[in-house]
Design an enzyme around this catalytic site. Structure first.
Site, PDB file in Angstrom:
ATOM      1  N   ASP A 117       0.806  -1.232   0.000  1.00 42.21           N
ATOM      2  CA  ASP A 117       0.000   0.000   0.000  1.00 42.21           C
ATOM      3  C   ASP A 117       0.833   1.273   0.000  1.00 42.21           C
ATOM      4  O   ASP A 117       0.421   2.307   0.526  1.00 42.21           O
ATOM      5  CB  ASP A 117      -0.965   0.017   1.206  1.00 42.21           C
ATOM      6  CG  ASP A 117      -1.871  -1.186   1.230  1.00 42.21           C
ATOM      7  OD1 ASP A 117      -2.232  -1.668   0.149  1.00 42.21           O
ATOM      8  OD2 ASP A 117      -2.215  -1.657   2.334  1.00 42.21           O
ATOM      9  N   GLY A 152      -4.650  -4.279  -3.602  1.00 39.97           N
ATOM     10  CA  GLY A 152      -5.622  -3.233  -3.901  1.00 39.97           C
ATOM     11  C   GLY A 152      -4.842  -2.011  -4.328  1.00 39.97           C
ATOM     12  O   GLY A 152      -4.080  -1.465  -3.538  1.00 39.97           O
ATOM     13  N   HIS A 153      -4.961  -1.631  -5.575  1.00 41.57           N
ATOM     14  CA  HIS A 153      -4.175  -0.519  -6.109  1.00 41.57           C
ATOM     15  C   HIS A 153      -5.112   0.604  -6.541  1.00 41.57           C
ATOM     16  O   HIS A 153      -6.033   0.379  -7.323  1.00 41.57           O
ATOM     17  CB  HIS A 153      -3.325  -0.991  -7.296  1.00 41.57           C
ATOM     18  CG  HIS A 153      -2.356  -2.085  -6.920  1.00 41.57           C
ATOM     19  ND1 HIS A 153      -1.750  -2.903  -7.825  1.00 41.57           N
ATOM     20  CD2 HIS A 153      -1.888  -2.471  -5.709  1.00 41.57           C
ATOM     21  CE1 HIS A 153      -0.950  -3.756  -7.194  1.00 41.57           C
ATOM     22  NE2 HIS A 153      -1.029  -3.514  -5.905  1.00 41.57           N
ATOM     23  N   GLY A 189       1.570   3.007  -2.580  1.00 43.78           N
ATOM     24  CA  GLY A 189       1.197   3.902  -3.673  1.00 43.78           C
ATOM     25  C   GLY A 189       1.767   3.406  -5.000  1.00 43.78           C
ATOM     26  O   GLY A 189       1.990   4.189  -5.921  1.00 43.78           O
ATOM     27  N   LYS A 190       1.953   2.086  -5.090  1.00 40.53           N
ATOM     28  CA  LYS A 190       2.491   1.495  -6.332  1.00 40.53           C
ATOM     29  C   LYS A 190       1.551   1.733  -7.506  1.00 40.53           C
ATOM     30  O   LYS A 190       1.994   1.966  -8.622  1.00 40.53           O
ATOM     31  CB  LYS A 190       2.691  -0.020  -6.154  1.00 40.53           C
ATOM     32  CG  LYS A 190       3.673  -0.387  -5.073  1.00 40.53           C
ATOM     33  CD  LYS A 190       3.737  -1.890  -4.873  1.00 40.53           C
ATOM     34  CE  LYS A 190       2.459  -2.499  -4.333  1.00 40.53           C
ATOM     35  NZ  LYS A 190       2.085  -2.083  -2.966  1.00 40.53           N
ATOM     36  N   GLN A 195       1.981  -6.154  -3.313  1.00 39.01           N
ATOM     37  CA  GLN A 195       2.461  -6.306  -1.930  1.00 39.01           C
ATOM     38  C   GLN A 195       3.729  -5.443  -1.747  1.00 39.01           C
ATOM     39  O   GLN A 195       3.754  -4.331  -2.253  1.00 39.01           O
ATOM     40  CB  GLN A 195       2.733  -7.773  -1.582  1.00 39.01           C
ATOM     41  CG  GLN A 195       1.467  -8.616  -1.426  1.00 39.01           C
ATOM     42  CD  GLN A 195       0.776  -8.977  -2.723  1.00 39.01           C
ATOM     43  OE1 GLN A 195       1.362  -9.541  -3.620  1.00 39.01           O
ATOM     44  NE2 GLN A 195      -0.492  -8.652  -2.840  1.00 39.01           N
TER      45      GLN A 195
HETATM   46  P1  GDP Z   1      -0.711   0.326  -3.551  1.00 36.53           P
HETATM   47  O1  GDP Z   1      -1.300  -0.938  -3.042  1.00 36.53           O
HETATM   48  O2  GDP Z   1       0.754   0.422  -3.315  1.00 36.53           O
HETATM   49  O3  GDP Z   1      -1.072   0.631  -4.964  1.00 36.53           O
HETATM   50  O4  GDP Z   1      -1.350   1.489  -2.674  1.00 36.53           O
HETATM   51  P2  GDP Z   1      -2.911   1.647  -2.280  1.00 36.53           P
HETATM   52  O5  GDP Z   1      -3.663   2.113  -3.471  1.00 36.53           O
HETATM   53  O6  GDP Z   1      -3.399   0.435  -1.570  1.00 36.53           O
HETATM   54  O7  GDP Z   1      -2.800   2.764  -1.173  1.00 36.53           O
HETATM   55  C1  GDP Z   1      -2.229   4.000  -1.431  1.00 36.53           C
HETATM   56  C2  GDP Z   1      -3.282   5.093  -1.201  1.00 36.53           C
HETATM   57  O8  GDP Z   1      -2.627   6.345  -1.131  1.00 36.53           O
HETATM   58  C3  GDP Z   1      -4.290   5.216  -2.319  1.00 36.53           C
HETATM   59  O9  GDP Z   1      -5.532   5.603  -1.767  1.00 36.53           O
HETATM   60  C4  GDP Z   1      -3.716   6.328  -3.192  1.00 36.53           C
HETATM   61  O10 GDP Z   1      -4.719   7.028  -3.923  1.00 36.53           O
HETATM   62  C5  GDP Z   1      -3.102   7.214  -2.149  1.00 36.53           C
HETATM   63  N1  GDP Z   1      -1.915   7.973  -2.551  1.00 36.53           N
HETATM   64  C6  GDP Z   1      -0.895   7.636  -3.385  1.00 36.53           C
HETATM   65  N2  GDP Z   1       0.051   8.605  -3.381  1.00 36.53           N
HETATM   66  C7  GDP Z   1      -0.380   9.562  -2.530  1.00 36.53           C
HETATM   67  C8  GDP Z   1       0.176  10.796  -2.074  1.00 36.53           C
HETATM   68  O11 GDP Z   1       1.272  11.205  -2.430  1.00 36.53           O
HETATM   69  N3  GDP Z   1      -0.566  11.505  -1.162  1.00 36.53           N
HETATM   70  C9  GDP Z   1      -1.787  11.072  -0.725  1.00 36.53           C
HETATM   71  N4  GDP Z   1      -2.439  11.829   0.168  1.00 36.53           N
HETATM   72  N5  GDP Z   1      -2.326   9.909  -1.126  1.00 36.53           N
HETATM   73  C10 GDP Z   1      -1.619   9.169  -1.997  1.00 36.53           C
HETATM   74  P1  IMO Z   2      -0.870  -4.169  -2.223  1.00 39.29           P
HETATM   75  O1  IMO Z   2      -0.457  -4.702  -3.573  1.00 39.29           O
HETATM   76  C1  IMO Z   2      -0.960  -4.626   2.100  1.00 39.29           C
HETATM   77  C2  IMO Z   2      -1.059  -8.721   3.674  1.00 39.29           C
HETATM   78  C3  IMO Z   2      -2.345  -9.141   4.358  1.00 39.29           C
HETATM   79  C4  IMO Z   2      -1.793 -10.109   5.382  1.00 39.29           C
HETATM   80  C5  IMO Z   2      -0.659 -10.799   4.616  1.00 39.29           C
HETATM   81  C6  IMO Z   2      -1.039 -12.144   4.030  1.00 39.29           C
HETATM   82  O2  IMO Z   2      -2.176  -3.467  -2.248  1.00 39.29           O
HETATM   83  O3  IMO Z   2       0.214  -3.386  -1.607  1.00 39.29           O
HETATM   84  P2  IMO Z   2      -2.601 -12.841   1.980  1.00 39.29           P
HETATM   85  O4  IMO Z   2      -4.063 -12.637   1.771  1.00 39.29           O
HETATM   86  O5  IMO Z   2      -1.764 -12.248   0.901  1.00 39.29           O
HETATM   87  O6  IMO Z   2      -2.252 -14.254   2.263  1.00 39.29           O
HETATM   88  O7  IMO Z   2      -2.263 -12.038   3.349  1.00 39.29           O
HETATM   89  O8  IMO Z   2      -0.297  -9.914   3.590  1.00 39.29           O
HETATM   90  N1  IMO Z   2      -1.225  -8.193   2.294  1.00 39.29           N
HETATM   91  C7  IMO Z   2      -1.159  -6.893   1.977  1.00 39.29           C
HETATM   92  N2  IMO Z   2      -1.005  -5.795   2.746  1.00 39.29           N
HETATM   93  N3  IMO Z   2      -1.026  -4.491   0.761  1.00 39.29           N
HETATM   94  C8  IMO Z   2      -1.145  -5.572  -0.032  1.00 39.29           C
HETATM   95  O9  IMO Z   2      -1.126  -5.503  -1.366  1.00 39.29           O
HETATM   96  C9  IMO Z   2      -1.252  -6.839   0.575  1.00 39.29           C
HETATM   97  N4  IMO Z   2      -1.381  -8.103   0.102  1.00 39.29           N
HETATM   98  C10 IMO Z   2      -1.337  -8.904   1.167  1.00 39.29           C
HETATM   99  O10 IMO Z   2      -2.992  -8.058   4.962  1.00 39.29           O
HETATM  100  O11 IMO Z   2      -1.223  -9.401   6.448  1.00 39.29           O
HETATM  101 MG    MG Z   3      -2.822  -1.593  -1.802  1.00 44.10          MG
END
Ligand code: GDP
Ligand code: IMO
Ligand code: MG
Length: 409
Positions: free
Chosen positions: A12, A39-40, A14-15, A198
């Site tokens: 999470d 979840g991206h 911000g990939k 991840q």
């Molecule tokens: P990912 O799994 O690495 O793609 O990240 P997620 O989407 O799960 O979580 C990142 C969250 O941060 C998302 O809601 C993005 O829209 C948000 N985000 C990404 N870059 C920034 C930033 O620079 N500032 C803020 N406030 N939010 C950001």
């Molecule tokens: P993105 O791509 C954050 C965590 C789960 C749990 C552990 C194992 O959005 O960054 P699983 O269901 O994969 O067997 O769970 O890994 N986890 C993540 N945490 N971002 C993710 O993906 C994750 N994918 C798995 O919360 O702790």
């Molecule tokens: Mg995510």
């Protein structure tokens, strides 16, 4: 060029945003690990898109995106996501491809995952998406791959309930199925963006085992996922937040505590909207952990860093950064292999000035408040890796590029 984007923390980071941004100059975008546990989020011109399986480059018109070899794919989620894209007016037919070698997640694997995790003395807090079960069966050589759905022998060996689940998707899957290695070879003259899911610390081998996911989310997984050799990768970009978060269970030494930090966790979670995209669970939040980030850089060959969410720290007069751990009576900058040791580690925190002027809205590095630039320099000095891109908000446009990662070095 071939660029890998990986998470430098526990996911999470911000990939999704980073990949969407970098995809503009890519010919192919290939996601190489994980499944619908990811979840991206991508925000383009105020519109928010959420992806679990489809590579985050898909919003760039005309780009070909690929679900790679190392992925585990839940077809119900995939086609739901594609239907959502269609509803949003984004054509995907013919440009979303699926590796013939990727593994398929069956509905019963999800139930098994949830049941097994609940039964553990110390649950991992999995996403319940069947990820661990699918990868375990893959290693056990009892998995179901995309290509197997089209071979009579393997198809007939499936349980009737599995066949009933899979049947409605078969023709659409056939149209998307691709020999990834051959395609990447054919397009070798163009830019390839390899999207990790991840993060480094959730990788099965390099992460905080057993509190990890089951895929190869480290940079090395990108070569496997694309069917190329490791020497073909030109650069690895590590995406990290200005602070740390973790969803699910497992050690997190720099987590904010109420005694030390008051309501900081609630505050950061609120401003940063730190709730899981996949499960909606609140993410635990804490200070930036430099020993962990440096470990991620070293073990993944990260040559360029991309910092996100600096704006979440806007207006805080003072910040802290974890620079080492106090562990078993001594101070160390090493990142322990044992989850139990990491659990015992106390963070050693360095206080640094915060920035009262906002980074949000800044267009250039030189426009950033001095304290924000110093914060970035501290990371660079500690990790020995330059921070080349700075994200100051969720929108694609809120991105400062100091050095374009696509520029050959
Ligand atoms: P990912 O799994 O690495 O793609 O990240 P997620 O989407 O799960 O979580 C990142 C969250 O941060 C998302 O809601 C993005 O829209 C948000 N985000 C990404 N870059 C920034 C930033 O620079 N500032 C803020 N406030 N939010 C950001
Ligand atoms: P993105 O791509 C954050 C965590 C789960 C749990 C552990 C194992 O959005 O960054 P699983 O269901 O994969 O067997 O769970 O890994 N986890 C993540 N945490 N971002 C993710 O993906 C994750 N994918 C798995 O919360 O702790
Ligand atoms: Mg995510």
């Amino acid at each position: 060029m071939k660029l890998v984007v990986i998470g430098g923390q526990w996911g999470d980071e911000g990939k999704g945003k980073a990949v969407d941004f970098l995809a503009e100059k890519a010919e192919l975008v290939l996601r190489y690990s994980g499944g619908a546990n990811a979840g991206h989020t991508v925000v383009v011109e105020g519109q928010t898109y959420k992806f679990h399986l489809v590579p985050s480059g898909v919003l760039n018109p005309g780009k070909t995106v690929i679900l790679g070899i190392g992925m585990v794919v839940d077809l119900a989620t995939l086609f739901e996501e594609l239907a959502q894209l269609e509803q949003a007016g984004i054509p995907w037919q013919g440009r979303v491809l699926l590796s013939d070698r990727a593994h398929v997640v069956l509905p019963r694997y999800k139930e098994m995952d949830q049941h097994r995790d609940r039964a553990r003395p110390r649950p991992l807090g999995t996403t319940g998406r069947g990820i661990g079960i699918t990868y375990a069966l893959k290693a056990f050589r009892e998995g179901v791959r995309v290509v197997d759905l089209f071979e009579e022998g393997t198809w007939n060996a499936l349980e009737p309930a599995d066949r009933a689940f899979l049947q409605p998707y078969l023709e659409r899957v056939r149209a998307m199925m691709t020999d990834v290695s051959a395609l990447v070879h054919e397009k070798r003259g163009g830019n390839l963006l390899l999207e990790g899911a991840q993060g480094a610390l959730l990788d099965l081998d390099l992460g905080t085992y057993p509190f990890v996911s089951s895929g190869i989310s480290c940079a090395a997984g990108a070569a496997v996922g694309a069917g190329i050799g490791p020497q073909e990768i030109d650069r690895v970009i590590g995406v990290f937040k200005a602070y740390s978060t973790r969803v699910g269970n497992g050690p997190f030494p720099s987590r904010f505590t109420v005694e030390r930090d008051g309501d900081l966790e609630e505050k950061v979670r609120g401003i940063g909207k730190e709730y899981g995209v996949t499960t909606g669970r609140p993410r635990r939040c804490g200070y930036l952990d430099l020993p962990a980030l440096r470990y991620a850089c070293r073990s993944n060959g990260i040559g360029s860093l991309l910092i996100t969410k600096m704006d979440v720290y806007d207006g805080m007069p003072e910040l802290k950064i974890c620079t080492s751990y106090q562990l078993d009576g001594r101070r160390t900058e090493a990142f322990p292999a044992s989850a139990e040791a990491l659990e015992r580690a106390e963070p050693v925190l360095e206080t640094v000035p915060g920035w009262t002027r906002a980074v949000k809205g800044c267009q250039r590095f030189t426009e950033l408040p001095r304290e924000a630039r110093d914060y970035i320099r501290r990371v660079e000095d500690y990790c020995g890796v330059p921070v080349e891109v700075i994200s100051t908000g969720p929108n694609r446009s809120e991105t400062i590029v100091r050095k374009d990662p696509w520029t050959p070095s």
